[in-house]
Write an enzyme that holds these catalytic residues in place. Structure first.
Site, PDB file in Angstrom:
ATOM      1  N   GLN A  50       0.844  -1.195   0.000  1.00 47.39           N
ATOM      2  CA  GLN A  50       0.000   0.000   0.000  1.00 47.39           C
ATOM      3  C   GLN A  50       0.881   1.248   0.000  1.00 47.39           C
ATOM      4  O   GLN A  50       1.889   1.293   0.692  1.00 47.39           O
ATOM      5  CB  GLN A  50      -0.907  -0.004   1.233  1.00 47.39           C
ATOM      6  CG  GLN A  50      -1.854  -1.197   1.302  1.00 47.39           C
ATOM      7  CD  GLN A  50      -2.938  -1.164   0.239  1.00 47.39           C
ATOM      8  OE1 GLN A  50      -3.192  -0.117  -0.374  1.00 47.39           O
ATOM      9  NE2 GLN A  50      -3.567  -2.301  -0.004  1.00 47.39           N
ATOM     10  N   TYR A  79      -6.091 -12.472  -3.792  1.00 46.15           N
ATOM     11  CA  TYR A  79      -5.254 -11.364  -4.252  1.00 46.15           C
ATOM     12  C   TYR A  79      -4.434 -10.888  -3.038  1.00 46.15           C
ATOM     13  O   TYR A  79      -4.409  -9.712  -2.693  1.00 46.15           O
ATOM     14  CB  TYR A  79      -6.101 -10.209  -4.811  1.00 46.15           C
ATOM     15  CG  TYR A  79      -7.141 -10.647  -5.821  1.00 46.15           C
ATOM     16  CD1 TYR A  79      -6.834 -10.757  -7.177  1.00 46.15           C
ATOM     17  CD2 TYR A  79      -8.435 -10.966  -5.416  1.00 46.15           C
ATOM     18  CE1 TYR A  79      -7.792 -11.165  -8.100  1.00 46.15           C
ATOM     19  CE2 TYR A  79      -9.399 -11.376  -6.322  1.00 46.15           C
ATOM     20  CZ  TYR A  79      -9.078 -11.468  -7.658  1.00 46.15           C
ATOM     21  OH  TYR A  79     -10.041 -11.867  -8.565  1.00 46.15           O
ATOM     22  N   GLU A 103      -2.275 -15.693  -4.751  1.00 41.97           N
ATOM     23  CA  GLU A 103      -1.583 -14.545  -5.361  1.00 41.97           C
ATOM     24  C   GLU A 103      -0.918 -15.035  -6.643  1.00 41.97           C
ATOM     25  O   GLU A 103      -0.373 -16.132  -6.674  1.00 41.97           O
ATOM     26  CB  GLU A 103      -0.540 -14.000  -4.362  1.00 41.97           C
ATOM     27  CG  GLU A 103       0.492 -13.050  -4.927  1.00 41.97           C
ATOM     28  CD  GLU A 103      -0.096 -11.759  -5.498  1.00 41.97           C
ATOM     29  OE1 GLU A 103      -1.007 -11.168  -4.897  1.00 41.97           O
ATOM     30  OE2 GLU A 103       0.365 -11.352  -6.582  1.00 41.97           O
ATOM     31  N   ASP A 148      -9.221  -8.552  -2.389  1.00 47.14           N
ATOM     32  CA  ASP A 148      -8.519  -7.271  -2.597  1.00 47.14           C
ATOM     33  C   ASP A 148      -7.965  -7.235  -4.015  1.00 47.14           C
ATOM     34  O   ASP A 148      -6.738  -7.218  -4.218  1.00 47.14           O
ATOM     35  CB  ASP A 148      -7.391  -7.134  -1.555  1.00 47.14           C
ATOM     36  CG  ASP A 148      -6.710  -5.769  -1.618  1.00 47.14           C
ATOM     37  OD1 ASP A 148      -7.210  -4.873  -2.320  1.00 47.14           O
ATOM     38  OD2 ASP A 148      -5.677  -5.604  -0.947  1.00 47.14           O
ATOM     39  N   CYS A 175     -10.030  -0.540  -4.877  1.00 44.65           N
ATOM     40  CA  CYS A 175      -9.433   0.746  -5.254  1.00 44.65           C
ATOM     41  C   CYS A 175     -10.168   1.351  -6.444  1.00 44.65           C
ATOM     42  O   CYS A 175      -9.851   2.467  -6.861  1.00 44.65           O
ATOM     43  CB  CYS A 175      -7.944   0.592  -5.550  1.00 44.65           C
ATOM     44  SG  CYS A 175      -7.576  -0.667  -6.762  1.00 44.65           S
TER      45      CYS A 175
HETATM   46  C1  LIG Z   1      -4.482  -4.454  -4.649  1.00 43.15           C
HETATM   47  S1  LIG Z   1      -3.156  -5.614  -4.495  1.00 43.15           S
HETATM   48  C2  LIG Z   1      -3.483  -6.271  -2.883  1.00 43.15           C
HETATM   49  C3  LIG Z   1      -2.361  -6.993  -2.208  1.00 43.15           C
HETATM   50  C4  LIG Z   1      -2.536  -7.296  -0.718  1.00 43.15           C
HETATM   51  N1  LIG Z   1      -3.884  -7.717  -0.399  1.00 43.15           N
HETATM   52  C5  LIG Z   1      -2.122  -6.110   0.132  1.00 43.15           C
HETATM   53  O1  LIG Z   1      -2.988  -5.359   0.615  1.00 43.15           O
HETATM   54  O2  LIG Z   1      -0.914  -5.893   0.303  1.00 43.15           O
HETATM   55  C6  LIG Z   1      -3.703  -6.870  -5.595  1.00 43.15           C
HETATM   56  C7  LIG Z   1      -2.803  -8.091  -5.639  1.00 43.15           C
HETATM   57  O3  LIG Z   1      -3.410  -9.046  -6.495  1.00 43.15           O
HETATM   58  C8  LIG Z   1      -2.425  -9.624  -7.338  1.00 43.15           C
HETATM   59  N2  LIG Z   1      -3.183 -10.076  -8.519  1.00 43.15           N
HETATM   60  C9  LIG Z   1      -3.574  -9.344  -9.598  1.00 43.15           C
HETATM   61  N3  LIG Z   1      -4.354 -10.083 -10.401  1.00 43.15           N
HETATM   62  C10 LIG Z   1      -4.455 -11.313  -9.821  1.00 43.15           C
HETATM   63  C11 LIG Z   1      -5.142 -12.521 -10.154  1.00 43.15           C
HETATM   64  N4  LIG Z   1      -5.884 -12.601 -11.267  1.00 43.15           N
HETATM   65  N5  LIG Z   1      -5.050 -13.579  -9.317  1.00 43.15           N
HETATM   66  C12 LIG Z   1      -4.292 -13.500  -8.174  1.00 43.15           C
HETATM   67  N6  LIG Z   1      -3.625 -12.384  -7.815  1.00 43.15           N
HETATM   68  C13 LIG Z   1      -3.705 -11.307  -8.617  1.00 43.15           C
HETATM   69  C14 LIG Z   1      -1.388  -8.553  -7.543  1.00 43.15           C
HETATM   70  O4  LIG Z   1      -0.133  -9.120  -7.861  1.00 43.15           O
HETATM   71  C15 LIG Z   1      -1.397  -7.855  -6.188  1.00 43.15           C
HETATM   72  O5  LIG Z   1      -0.477  -8.454  -5.306  1.00 43.15           O
END
Ligand SMILES: C[S@@+](CC[C@H](N)C(=O)[O-])C[C@H]1O[C@@H](n2cnc3c(N)ncnc32)[C@H](O)[C@@H]1O
Length: 224
Positions: A50, A79, A103, A148, A175
Site C-alpha cells: 500500500q 489477491y 496470489e 482485494d 481501489c
Molecule cells: C491491490 S493488491 C493487494 C495486495 C494485498 N492484499 C495487500 O494489501 O498488500 C492486488 C494483488 O493481487 C495480485 N493479482 C492481480 N491479479 C491477480 C489474479 N488474477 N489472481 C491472483 N492475484 C492477482 C497482484 O499481484 C497484487 O499483489
C-alpha cells in the site's frame, strides 16, 4: 522516463529509474522493511505494498472490524500479495485455523512465503484467483474471505465461486469504486447484501478513494 522513490515505514529509501523500458535501481536496498499489522515485513522495493504509510494498518483495522474473525474460523485471502490480511486474520482466528492465500505475481508469492513463515497454517497458493477457484485448487467451505483485487475488480465468476464456498462474510477492499459496484451487483443478484461500506482517502490530492465493504448473505442479516 520516470523516477520512483519508495520510502518505507521501516525507514528504507529506494530510488529506481525507468529508461528505454528497463527499470534500474539507482539508490537504496533492493528489499525494504515495512511495519504493519503488528509485524515487520521484508519486501522487494518493486513489489506491491500500500502506498500511503498509514494505509496498511488502516485497511487491516477496517477488515478486522467488519469481518470480526472468531477463534477457529477458516479464511481465504484472495489477491493476497505479501499476506497483509492473512497475517491480520491469523492473529484473530488463532494458530489452529486454516488460512489460504492466493496470489499470482511471483514476487508477491515469494514475499508471502517469506513473511508468513511463522504461520504454518497459512497456505500460499501461487495462481490466478479465477483459475485457483475454477480448477478447485482452493475449495470451500470457508468462513471468511478477504477480496482485494486490482482495479479491474474480481469479476462475476470469482464472486460466484466465493459465494459457492459458503462464507459467512466477505470483506472487499476496492481501489476502483466502479468495478466494486459491478461486483456488489453480482453478490446482490445471488441474495447477498452490502452490510457496511467505508471510504478512505488513501491517495490524498487525487480523485482516488479506497473502499472496504462488508458483504453477507441477506438471510444472515435478517436473523440479526
Ligand atoms: C491491490 S493488491 C493487494 C495486495 C494485498 N492484499 C495487500 O494489501 O498488500 C492486488 C494483488 O493481487 C495480485 N493479482 C492481480 N491479479 C491477480 C489474479 N488474477 N489472481 C491472483 N492475484 C492477482 C497482484 O499481484 C497484487 O499483489
Amino acid at each position: 522516463e520516470a523516477v520512483e522513490a519508495v520510502a518505507s515505514t521501516g525507514g528504507d529509501v529506494t530510488v529506481t529509474a525507468l529508461a528505454d523500458g528497463a527499470v534500474t535501481r539507482v539508490d537504496g536496498p533492493a528489499t525494504v522493511r515495512e511495519v504493519a499489522a503488528g509485524r515487520e515485513w521484508t519486501l522487494p522495493a518493486s513489489g506491491f505494498w500500500q502506498v500511503h504509510p498509514a494505509a496498511a494498518d488502516t485497511l487491516v483495522d477496517a477488515v478486522l472490524d467488519l469481518l470480526d474473525p472468531r477463534p477457529g474460523e477458516s479464511a481465504w485471502d484472495l489477491y493476497g500479495g505479501a499476506g497483509l490480511f492473512a497475517a491480520a486474520v491469523a492473529s484473530r482466528v488463532g494458530p489452529a485455523a486454516r488460512i489460504t492465500l492466493v496470489e499470482s505475481a511471483a514476487q508477491g508469492v515469494a514475499a508471502a512465503r517469506e513473511n508468513l513463515r511463522d504461520l504454518p497454517r497459512v497456505e500460499v497458493v501461487a495462481a490466478r484467483v479465477e483459475t485457483a477457484l475454477a480448477r478447485r485448487r482452493v475449495t470451500g467451505p470457508v468462513d471468511l474471505v478477504v477480496l482485494d483485487p486490482p482495479r479491474t475488480g474480481a469479476g462475476a465468476r470469482v464472486v460466484r465461486d466465493v459465494i459457492a464456498a459458503g462464507p459467512r462474510a466477505v470483506a472487499y477492499v476496492a481501489c476502483d469504486p466502479a468495478a466494486f459496484a459491478r461486483d456488489v451487483r453480482t453478490f446482490a443478484d445471488a441474495g447477498w447484501e452490502l452490510a457496511a461500506l467505508r471510504g478512505f482517502d488513501l491517495f490524498p490530492m487525487t480523485q482516488h478513494v479506497e473502499l472496504v465493504g462488508l458483504l453477507r448473505p441477506r438471510a444472515a442479516l435478517n436473523r440479526r
